[in-house]
Motif scaffolding. Structure first.
Motif, mmCIF file in Angstrom:
data_model
loop_
_atom_site.group_PDB
_atom_site.id
_atom_site.type_symbol
_atom_site.label_atom_id
_atom_site.label_comp_id
_atom_site.label_asym_id
_atom_site.label_seq_id
_atom_site.Cartn_x
_atom_site.Cartn_y
_atom_site.Cartn_z
ATOM 1 N N THR A 196 -13.999 -9.943 -6.310
ATOM 2 C CA THR A 196 -13.053 -9.411 -7.282
ATOM 3 C C THR A 196 -12.087 -10.509 -7.714
ATOM 4 N N THR A 197 -11.465 -10.274 -8.818
ATOM 5 C CA THR A 197 -10.454 -11.209 -9.310
ATOM 6 C C THR A 197 -9.189 -11.102 -8.466
ATOM 7 N N THR A 198 -8.669 -12.229 -8.038
ATOM 8 C CA THR A 198 -7.448 -12.236 -7.236
ATOM 9 C C THR A 198 -6.243 -11.933 -8.110
ATOM 10 N N VAL A 199 -5.454 -10.952 -7.666
ATOM 11 C CA VAL A 199 -4.190 -10.636 -8.335
ATOM 12 C C VAL A 199 -3.101 -11.437 -7.630
ATOM 13 N N PRO A 200 -2.513 -12.422 -8.279
ATOM 14 C CA PRO A 200 -1.549 -13.276 -7.585
ATOM 15 C C PRO A 200 -0.269 -12.531 -7.230
ATOM 16 N N GLY A 201 0.246 -12.801 -6.056
ATOM 17 C CA GLY A 201 1.538 -12.281 -5.657
ATOM 18 C C GLY A 201 2.603 -13.350 -5.788
ATOM 19 N N LEU A 202 3.841 -12.962 -5.601
ATOM 20 C CA LEU A 202 4.925 -13.921 -5.718
ATOM 21 C C LEU A 202 4.924 -14.929 -4.572
ATOM 22 N N VAL A 203 4.527 -14.475 -3.376
ATOM 23 C CA VAL A 203 4.587 -15.328 -2.185
ATOM 24 C C VAL A 203 3.218 -15.459 -1.519
ATOM 25 N N PHE A 204 2.426 -14.411 -1.513
ATOM 26 C CA PHE A 204 1.104 -14.442 -0.883
ATOM 27 C C PHE A 204 0.119 -13.670 -1.748
ATOM 28 N N ASP A 238 -3.011 3.856 -3.302
ATOM 29 C CA ASP A 238 -2.646 4.178 -4.685
ATOM 30 C C ASP A 238 -1.834 3.053 -5.318
ATOM 31 N N LEU A 239 -0.924 2.475 -4.537
ATOM 32 C CA LEU A 239 -0.095 1.386 -5.056
ATOM 33 C C LEU A 239 -0.947 0.160 -5.385
ATOM 34 N N LEU A 240 -1.858 -0.177 -4.482
ATOM 35 C CA LEU A 240 -2.700 -1.363 -4.670
ATOM 36 C C LEU A 240 -3.661 -1.180 -5.830
ATOM 37 N N GLU A 241 -4.334 -0.043 -5.868
ATOM 38 C CA GLU A 241 -5.331 0.180 -6.924
ATOM 39 C C GLU A 241 -4.688 0.218 -8.305
ATOM 40 N N GLY A 291 -4.872 -3.203 -9.404
ATOM 41 C CA GLY A 291 -6.158 -3.876 -9.297
ATOM 42 C C GLY A 291 -6.295 -4.760 -8.080
ATOM 43 N N ILE A 292 -5.557 -4.473 -7.012
ATOM 44 C CA ILE A 292 -5.577 -5.278 -5.786
ATOM 45 C C ILE A 292 -6.588 -4.675 -4.817
ATOM 46 N N TRP A 348 3.994 -7.964 -4.843
ATOM 47 C CA TRP A 348 3.137 -7.728 -6.002
ATOM 48 C C TRP A 348 3.815 -6.890 -7.077
ATOM 49 N N GLY A 349 5.098 -6.613 -6.947
ATOM 50 C CA GLY A 349 5.787 -5.818 -7.961
ATOM 51 C C GLY A 349 5.227 -4.409 -8.083
ATOM 52 N N LEU A 350 4.941 -3.779 -6.940
ATOM 53 C CA LEU A 350 4.309 -2.471 -6.936
ATOM 54 C C LEU A 350 5.322 -1.345 -7.057
ATOM 55 N N ASP A 351 4.805 -0.161 -7.390
ATOM 56 C CA ASP A 351 5.604 1.051 -7.327
ATOM 57 C C ASP A 351 5.819 1.432 -5.863
#
Length: 381
Positions: free
Chosen positions: A51-59, A133-136, A139-140, A303-306
């Motif tokens: 899958t495509t990596t979704v970049p996070g701010l730190v990891f 739910d937060l990750l999906e 797209g993580i 990841w700036g999640l809800d």
């Protein structure tokens, strides 16, 4: 005379497995942690898709590895933990949430344990959101890896190997109790076994968020922390050198579900490891106050999640891991390890829909809170 509360306490301790017979000789299940093994029982279904990596701010990857039922001081006395701490950040103020085991696991996935005070099989309604739910929503990719689970998405209470030992227990799987996962075949297939893990790490398809549950011996539950330390030396230590597991953008939380002494607050030895830990912080100690909810808030922050509208929004209990907060500009509450912390060793008397002794309705989520990721409640989307 023993008071009703004391009786409940004693029953809780007896039911926790604290007094189980301990064995001391670790048995290596395979030549290396990247190998498949007939001991793991479950046949692999091949590797997860790339899958495509979704970049996070730190990891870009977050890994949790949970061990069992150990007081902070007992883990700190083990050379394996001392050596790992030299390569990471020791979290000296990290606390589990309650007793016994299962409530801590489900809380780490859904932001609450809803009064649960046992290891009984429970189901949590499908309208209750989880970290999945937060990750999906962003797209993580994610997965669980359960040692000795016989098939992917296995729903049984336990599984006994051909040698007659029950190595797998459902109570140590954080997501299987949630109907939003166990009634969804696609999600259920992401509760995977250790033979799957060997394929995923070998094919470099490990997801961005995953949870690792060793079996009942390797996690120390039926054996003790010295045995769990031997497992870590076999399994985790080599993987720290494997770029398919531990990249420069990987953060690993090694922790325990709870301590073993119900009479003291629930502090557990925890270490942040991985390539994402800054070099200048390796071998240091962070005494910020954390709980298992901090794994949720830290992932949201990165990841700036809800949020889940549960205790992941609790500003007292859900500090973001401090080095991450420093890099993202997030403000923690300033609480440090010491006196005056919330008591999180309480068990049996917390009302909730999963507590038959003190029942309460399923609580409405806090739809107005803003979580560590800056987003609102996931159900409002």
């Amino acid at each position: 005379m023993i008071s009703p509360r004391a009786s409940l306490f004693v029953l809780s301790v007896l039911g926790s497995g604290v007094f189980s017979t301990k064995t001391t000789t670790f048995t290596q299940p395979a030549a290396a942690p990247t190998d498949t093994s007939t001991f793991y029982v479950g046949a692999s279904n091949g590797s997860l898709p790339k899958t495509t990596t979704v970049p996070g701010l730190v990891f870009d990857r977050f890994v949790q590895i949970w061990l069992e039922n150990t007081d902070y001081s007992d883990a700190a006395a083990q050379p394996a933990f001392q050596n790992l701490s030299k390569d990471g950040i020791t979290l000296s103020g990290y606390y589990a949430l309650t007793h016994p085991s299962e409530p801590n696991y489900i809380a780490s996935a859904g932001g609450s344990f809803w009064g649960l005070a046992s290891d009984d099989d429970v189901t949590i309604p499908a309208n209750v959101s989880t970290v999945v739910d937060l990750l999906e929503a962003k797209g993580i990719s994610w997965a669980e890896y359960e040692e000795n689970m016989p098939t992917d998405g296995y729903l049984g209470d336990s599984f006994t190997n051909p040698d007659g030992y029950t190595y797998y227990m459902r109570k140590h799987s954080p997501l299987v109790s949630y109907d939003s996962v166990n009634q969804n075949s696609t999600r259920l297939a992401r509760l995977r076994n250790f033979n799957d893990f060997a394929y995923d790490v070998g094919n470099n398809t490990l997801p961005q968020w995953f949870f690792v549950t060793p079996n009942m011996k390797d996690d120390g539950h039926d054996t003790g922390v010295a045995y769990a330390s031997d497992w870590l030396n076999y399994w985790l230590v080599p993987l720290l050198q494997d770029p398919n597991f531990n990249s420069a953008r990987t953060l690993i939380l090694l922790t325990f579900d709870e301590n073993s002494n119900y009479g003291i607050n629930n502090e557990v030895y925890s270490i942040l490891l991985g390539g994402a830990v800054p070099t200048n912080l390796k071998g240091t100690i962070d005494d910020t106050y954390y709980t298992h909810y901090s794994s949720l808030s830290t992932v949201q922050n990165n990841w700036g999640l809800d949020n889940l509208g549960q205790q992941d929004c609790n500003k007292t209990l859900a500090n973001v891991f401090q080095f991450v907060a420093d890099m993202t500009g997030y403000q923690n509450n300033g609480m440090k390890n010491g006196t005056g912390l919330p008591l999180t060793n309480i068990t049996g008397t917390i009302p909730g829909p999963l507590n038959p002794t003190y029942p309460a309705p399923w609580p409405a989520p806090n739809t107005s809170c803003v979580g560590a990721g800056g987003g609102g409640y996931i159900g409002s989307k």
